[in-house]
Design a protein around this motif. Structure first.
Motif: not given
Length: 164
Positions: A21-34
């Motif tokens: 399951a670890n190899s299938l884990a996706a990166d999580l984009s940390l989106h930024k707004a202001h």
């Protein structure tokens, strides 16, 4: 025909059994707004769409975090919010559980864990604070952090961990 589907199903099942399951884990984009001096960061696309609808300007992906089950996962990246700070409130993010718990006495409420920093140390996540506006700023860009501090509006506080 049925026999070829059975072979494909078997091969697919056998291939997947070697993946964790670890190899299938996706990166999580940390989106930024202001908005009004308040920077908002989230890995939840719905949260970001709601922020945009509320008047936040989208600024792109700040860094990539990972999910809890990822082999490279290190510390949780907590999101807290103080609705009584400034015009739009203040979001505060930390990887320190004690800091997160202590922020409750300052009016902050826990909202969610955005993801996890990484052990591999790819990009430092710097945190700065403006006492004038009671706002926090996070960046992985060393030059941006140095310029922010040199402006006199923010002071460097700490490195929260690492992202991708």
């Amino acid at each position: 025909m049925e026999n070829s589907y059975s072979k494909v199903s078997f091969l697919l099942a056998a291939s997947l059994s070697f993946l964790s399951a670890n190899s299938l884990a996706a990166d999580l984009s940390l989106h930024k707004a202001h908005s009004f001096g308040n920077y908002f960061y989230t890995t939840d696309v719905t949260d970001m769409l709601n922020a945009k609808a509320a008047g936040y300007e989208y600024r792109g992906v700040a860094v990539k975090l990972v999910s809890q089950g990822d082999n490279d996962a290190d510390k949780p990246f907590y999101r807290l919010y103080n609705k009584d700070s400034g015009v739009t409130g203040t979001h505060f993010y930390t990887t320190d559980i004690n800091e997160a718990l202590n922020s409750k006495s300052l009016g902050y409420e826990y909202q969610r864990t955005e993801g996890y920093t990484v052990k591999s140390g790819a990009k430092k996540i710097y945190r700065a604070y403006s006492a004038t506006t009671d706002k926090y700023y996070y960046t992985t860009d060393t030059t941006e952090m140095l310029n922010l501090v040199a402006s006199g509006n923010y002071s460097y506080q700490k490195t929260e961990g690492y992202g991708k």
